[in-house]
Design a protein around this motif. Structure first.
Motif, PDB file in Angstrom:
ATOM      1  N   ASN A  34      -1.718   8.188   0.572  1.00 29.98           N
ATOM      2  CA  ASN A  34      -1.175   8.256   1.885  1.00 29.98           C
ATOM      3  C   ASN A  34      -2.356   7.508   3.478  1.00 29.98           C
ATOM      4  OD1 ASN A  34       0.376  10.336   3.479  1.00 29.98           O
ATOM      5  ND2 ASN A  34      -0.971  11.839   3.771  1.00 29.98           N
ATOM      6  N   TYR A  35      -2.581   6.588   2.763  1.00 23.38           N
ATOM      7  CA  TYR A  35      -2.795   5.880   3.924  1.00 23.38           C
ATOM      8  C   TYR A  35      -1.919   5.354   4.988  1.00 23.38           C
ATOM      9  CZ  TYR A  35      -7.310   4.697   0.950  1.00 23.38           C
ATOM     10  OH  TYR A  35      -8.009   4.835   0.546  1.00 23.38           O
ATOM     11  N   ALA A  36      -0.172   5.650   4.825  1.00 25.50           N
ATOM     12  CA  ALA A  36      -0.036   5.392   5.640  1.00 25.50           C
ATOM     13  C   ALA A  36      -0.117   5.996   6.749  1.00 25.50           C
ATOM     14  CB  ALA A  36       1.548   5.124   5.583  1.00 25.50           C
ATOM     15  N   THR A  37      -0.281   7.493   7.003  1.00 19.22           N
ATOM     16  CA  THR A  37      -0.328   8.413   7.824  1.00 19.22           C
ATOM     17  C   THR A  37      -1.666   8.027   8.721  1.00 19.22           C
ATOM     18  OG1 THR A  37       1.073   9.928   6.593  1.00 19.22           O
ATOM     19  CG2 THR A  37      -0.834  10.903   8.416  1.00 19.22           C
ATOM     20  N   TYR A  38      -2.701   7.794   7.595  1.00 23.28           N
ATOM     21  CA  TYR A  38      -4.376   7.434   8.512  1.00 23.28           C
ATOM     22  C   TYR A  38      -3.982   6.034   9.794  1.00 23.28           C
ATOM     23  CZ  TYR A  38      -6.046  10.462   4.921  1.00 23.28           C
ATOM     24  OH  TYR A  38      -6.178  11.728   3.750  1.00 23.28           O
ATOM     25  N   ILE A  39      -3.272   5.381   9.041  1.00 23.59           N
ATOM     26  CA  ILE A  39      -2.971   3.769  10.131  1.00 23.59           C
ATOM     27  C   ILE A  39      -2.489   4.133  11.116  1.00 23.59           C
ATOM     28  CG2 ILE A  39      -1.713   1.884   9.839  1.00 23.59           C
ATOM     29  CD1 ILE A  39      -2.623   1.715   7.123  1.00 23.59           C
ATOM     30  N   THR A  40      -1.005   4.586  11.166  1.00 19.67           N
ATOM     31  CA  THR A  40      -0.848   5.554  12.068  1.00 19.67           C
ATOM     32  C   THR A  40      -1.571   6.328  12.947  1.00 19.67           C
ATOM     33  OG1 THR A  40       0.203   7.360  11.053  1.00 19.67           O
ATOM     34  CG2 THR A  40       2.225   5.095  10.808  1.00 19.67           C
ATOM     35  N   LEU A  41      -2.531   7.269  12.456  1.00 20.67           N
ATOM     36  CA  LEU A  41      -2.910   7.975  13.880  1.00 20.67           C
ATOM     37  C   LEU A  41      -3.990   6.989  14.340  1.00 20.67           C
ATOM     38  CD1 LEU A  41      -4.250  10.937  11.604  1.00 20.67           C
ATOM     39  CD2 LEU A  41      -1.878  10.764  13.264  1.00 20.67           C
ATOM     40  N   THR A  42      -4.446   5.649  14.395  1.00 13.02           N
ATOM     41  CA  THR A  42      -4.789   4.544  15.245  1.00 13.02           C
ATOM     42  C   THR A  42      -3.839   4.356  16.104  1.00 13.02           C
ATOM     43  OG1 THR A  42      -4.190   2.209  13.823  1.00 13.02           O
ATOM     44  CG2 THR A  42      -5.626   3.702  12.631  1.00 13.02           C
ATOM     45  N   GLY A  43      -2.735   4.401  16.323  1.00 11.07           N
ATOM     46  CA  GLY A  43      -1.816   4.105  17.329  1.00 11.07           C
ATOM     47  C   GLY A  43      -1.308   2.868  16.842  1.00 11.07           C
ATOM     48  N   ARG A  44      -1.420   1.976  15.314  1.00 15.38           N
ATOM     49  CA  ARG A  44      -0.669   1.076  15.043  1.00 15.38           C
ATOM     50  C   ARG A  44       0.252   1.586  13.987  1.00 15.38           C
ATOM     51  NH1 ARG A  44      -2.905  -4.684  14.597  1.00 15.38           N
ATOM     52  NH2 ARG A  44      -1.759  -5.647  14.105  1.00 15.38           N
ATOM     53  N   SER A  45       1.998   1.483  14.133  1.00 15.44           N
ATOM     54  CA  SER A  45       2.802   0.867  13.089  1.00 15.44           C
ATOM     55  C   SER A  45       2.270   1.564  11.594  1.00 15.44           C
ATOM     56  CB  SER A  45       4.006   0.963  13.325  1.00 15.44           C
ATOM     57  OG  SER A  45       4.120  -0.788  13.275  1.00 15.44           O
ATOM     58  N   TYR A  46       2.488   1.317  10.502  1.00 19.26           N
ATOM     59  CA  TYR A  46       2.517   0.775   8.911  1.00 19.26           C
ATOM     60  C   TYR A  46       2.758  -0.415   9.127  1.00 19.26           C
ATOM     61  CZ  TYR A  46       2.242   1.524   3.973  1.00 19.26           C
ATOM     62  OH  TYR A  46       1.802   0.924   2.601  1.00 19.26           O
ATOM     63  N   TYR A  47       3.802  -0.666   9.211  1.00 19.09           N
ATOM     64  CA  TYR A  47       4.981  -1.910   9.267  1.00 19.09           C
ATOM     65  C   TYR A  47       4.685  -2.409   9.662  1.00 19.09           C
ATOM     66  CZ  TYR A  47       9.280  -4.020   9.870  1.00 19.09           C
ATOM     67  OH  TYR A  47      10.453  -5.887  10.103  1.00 19.09           O
ATOM     68  N   SER A  48       3.669  -2.785  11.017  1.00 17.79           N
ATOM     69  CA  SER A  48       3.161  -4.029  11.773  1.00 17.79           C
ATOM     70  C   SER A  48       1.903  -4.319  10.618  1.00 17.79           C
ATOM     71  CB  SER A  48       2.491  -3.731  13.157  1.00 17.79           C
ATOM     72  OG  SER A  48       1.853  -2.534  13.181  1.00 17.79           O
ATOM     73  N   PHE A  49       1.278  -3.636  10.358  1.00 13.83           N
ATOM     74  CA  PHE A  49       0.209  -3.202   9.319  1.00 13.83           C
ATOM     75  C   PHE A  49       0.446  -3.973   7.738  1.00 13.83           C
ATOM     76  CE2 PHE A  49      -2.528  -1.586   5.616  1.00 13.83           C
ATOM     77  CZ  PHE A  49      -3.787  -2.176   6.150  1.00 13.83           C
ATOM     78  N   ARG A  50       1.668  -3.662   7.272  1.00 10.83           N
ATOM     79  CA  ARG A  50       1.989  -3.864   5.694  1.00 10.83           C
ATOM     80  C   ARG A  50       2.625  -5.784   6.187  1.00 10.83           C
ATOM     81  NH1 ARG A  50       1.335  -4.100   2.391  1.00 10.83           N
ATOM     82  NH2 ARG A  50      -0.389  -3.872   2.594  1.00 10.83           N
ATOM     83  N   VAL A  51       2.954  -5.932   8.046  1.00  9.07           N
ATOM     84  CA  VAL A  51       2.730  -7.163   7.833  1.00  9.07           C
ATOM     85  C   VAL A  51       1.663  -8.535   7.962  1.00  9.07           C
ATOM     86  CG1 VAL A  51       4.421  -9.019   9.705  1.00  9.07           C
ATOM     87  CG2 VAL A  51       5.448  -6.397   8.725  1.00  9.07           C
ATOM     88  N   LEU A  52       1.312  -7.713   8.968  1.00  4.31           N
ATOM     89  CA  LEU A  52      -0.298  -8.186   8.432  1.00  4.31           C
ATOM     90  C   LEU A  52      -1.118  -8.332   7.816  1.00  4.31           C
ATOM     91  CD1 LEU A  52      -2.265  -9.443  10.597  1.00  4.31           C
ATOM     92  CD2 LEU A  52      -3.102  -7.053  10.685  1.00  4.31           C
ATOM     93  N   SER A  53      -1.127  -7.405   7.327  1.00  6.53           N
ATOM     94  CA  SER A  53      -1.090  -7.575   5.435  1.00  6.53           C
ATOM     95  C   SER A  53      -0.034  -8.344   4.948  1.00  6.53           C
ATOM     96  CB  SER A  53      -0.908  -6.089   4.526  1.00  6.53           C
ATOM     97  OG  SER A  53      -1.678  -6.307   3.524  1.00  6.53           O
ATOM     98  N   ASN A  54       0.550  -8.242   4.734  1.00  6.94           N
ATOM     99  CA  ASN A  54       1.163  -9.554   3.722  1.00  6.94           C
ATOM    100  C   ASN A  54       1.155 -11.288   4.230  1.00  6.94           C
ATOM    101  OD1 ASN A  54       2.092  -7.743   2.450  1.00  6.94           O
ATOM    102  ND2 ASN A  54       4.548  -7.385   3.236  1.00  6.94           N
ATOM    103  N   CYS A  55       0.661 -10.962   5.754  1.00  2.91           N
ATOM    104  CA  CYS A  55       0.567 -12.028   6.120  1.00  2.91           C
ATOM    105  C   CYS A  55      -0.946 -13.059   5.703  1.00  2.91           C
ATOM    106  CB  CYS A  55       0.269 -12.516   7.963  1.00  2.91           C
ATOM    107  SG  CYS A  55       2.213 -12.454   8.713  1.00  2.91           S
ATOM    108  N   LEU A  56      -1.828 -12.044   5.729  1.00  2.00           N
ATOM    109  CA  LEU A  56      -3.156 -12.359   5.190  1.00  2.00           C
ATOM    110  C   LEU A  56      -2.936 -13.049   3.354  1.00  2.00           C
ATOM    111  CD1 LEU A  56      -6.652 -12.239   6.164  1.00  2.00           C
ATOM    112  CD2 LEU A  56      -6.213  -9.829   5.074  1.00  2.00           C
ATOM    113  N   LEU A  57      -2.132 -11.884   2.325  1.00  4.95           N
ATOM    114  CA  LEU A  57      -2.213 -11.844   1.579  1.00  4.95           C
ATOM    115  C   LEU A  57      -1.483 -13.156   0.976  1.00  4.95           C
ATOM    116  CD1 LEU A  57      -2.999 -10.454  -1.491  1.00  4.95           C
ATOM    117  CD2 LEU A  57      -0.005  -9.693  -0.941  1.00  4.95           C
ATOM    118  N   LEU A  58      -0.652 -13.612   2.046  1.00  5.61           N
ATOM    119  CA  LEU A  58       0.328 -15.327   1.599  1.00  5.61           C
ATOM    120  C   LEU A  58      -0.926 -16.249   2.239  1.00  5.61           C
ATOM    121  CD1 LEU A  58       2.606 -17.042   1.269  1.00  5.61           C
ATOM    122  CD2 LEU A  58       3.677 -15.858   3.143  1.00  5.61           C
TER     123      LEU A  58
END
Length: 234
Positions: A77-101
Motif C-alpha cells: 500500500n505504498y501507493a497510498t502513502y505516496i499520494t498523501l505527500t501530494g505527489r501522484s503515484y504515476y509521477s513517482f513511478r516515472v521518477l523511480s524508473n528514470c533512476l533505475l534506468l
C-alpha cells in the motif's frame, strides 16, 4: 519522503551485491561469451551483436526490477502513502524508473567499456542516437507495465509479463535484423524497442514507414499508460 525513497532506491541498486555480481560476473560468462563464440566461429556478420545483447540485458534488468519494486509497493500500500505527500503515484513511478534506468545504464556502460578495453568486444559504428531512443522506449514501456500492475492490482500478471519480455527479445531486432522475417514484418516496428535496436545494429532497409510506426506506438502506449493509472486509482 520522495527524496528519502529516491536515496534509498539509489543505495539499494548501487550496493546490491547480487546486482553487481549479475552485471559483472554472470552476464559475461553465461550470456556474452557464448554469443561471442558463435559470432567468431560461425561468422555471424551483424554489427554490434554483443553490445546489442548486453544493452538488451540492461533493458530487461530495468523491466524486471521495476516490475518487482512496483509489485512490492502495491502489495504494501505504498501507493497510498505516496499520494498523501501530494505527489501522484504515476509521477513517482516515472521518477523511480528514470533512476533505475540511469543506474543500470551506468553499470552496463562500465561493463561494455571494460570488455572493449580488453579487446573482447569489437564495436562497429556505434551511434549515440539509437542509445537515446532505446532508453526512451524502455522508459515508456516500463511505465506502461507499471500502469498495468496498478490497473489489475491483485491479479497476477507476472507470467504474462515474463512471456512478453521473451517475445520482445525475439522481435526487436536484437540478434538479427527484422527484415530477416520478410517484407511483411514491417508491422513489428510498432514494437517500441524495434526501431532503436535496428538502428543500433546498422539496419539499412529502413524507410519513412518505420519511424512513423515507432511514433504511433509510443503515442498509443503513453495514452494507455495514462488511462491505466486513472482506472487503477479510480
Amino acid at each position: 519522503m520522495i527524496g528519502a525513497v529516491t536515496l534509498l532506491l539509489t543505495k539499494k541498486i548501487l550496493l546490491d551485491k547480487e546486482n553487481i555480481i549479475q552485471t559483472f560476473v554472470r552476464i559475461p560468462f553465461s550470456l556474452i561469451f557464448p554469443i561471442l563464440f558463435l559470432v567468431r566461429f560461425l561468422h555471424l556478420g551483424q554489427n554490434n551483436i554483443i553490445v546489442s545483447v548486453m544493452i538488451w540485458t540492461c533493458c530487461s534488468t530495468v523491466f524486471f526490477d521495476s516490475y518487482l519494486i512496483a509489485d512490492y509497493e502495491l502489495k504494501n500500500n505504498y501507493a497510498t502513502y505516496i499520494t498523501l505527500t501530494g505527489r501522484s503515484y504515476y509521477s513517482f513511478r516515472v521518477l523511480s524508473n528514470c533512476l533505475l534506468l540511469a543506474i543500470n545504464a551506468m553499470l552496463y556502460s562500465i561493463l561494455i567499456g571494460i570488455l572493449i578495453l580488453l579487446e573482447v568486444v569489437e564495436v562497429k559504428q556505434l551511434a549515440f542516437s539509437p542509445l537515446l531512443l532505446i532508453a526512451f522506449s524502455v522508459l515508456i514501456s516500463v511505465n506502461f507495465i507499471n500502469s498495468l500492475q496498478i490497473k489489475f492490482k491483485e491479479k497476477q500478471i507476472f507470467n504474462i509479463f515474463n512471456s512478453f519480455i521473451d517475445i520482445l527479445f525475439i522481435v526487436s531486432g536484437i540478434m538479427f535484423p527484422i527484415h530477416f522475417f520478410g517484407q511483411s514484418a514491417t508491422f513489428l516496428y510498432l514494437i517500441p524497442t524495434a526501431l532503436p535496436f535496428s538502428l543500433l545494429n546498422g539496419e539499412t532497409e529502413i524507410s519513412w514507414i518505420e519511424p512513423v510506426l515507432f511514433i504511433l506506438s509510443i503515442s498509443l502506449i503513453v495514452y494507455m499508460t495514462n488511462q491505466n493509472f486513472k482506472a487503477g486509482n479510480g
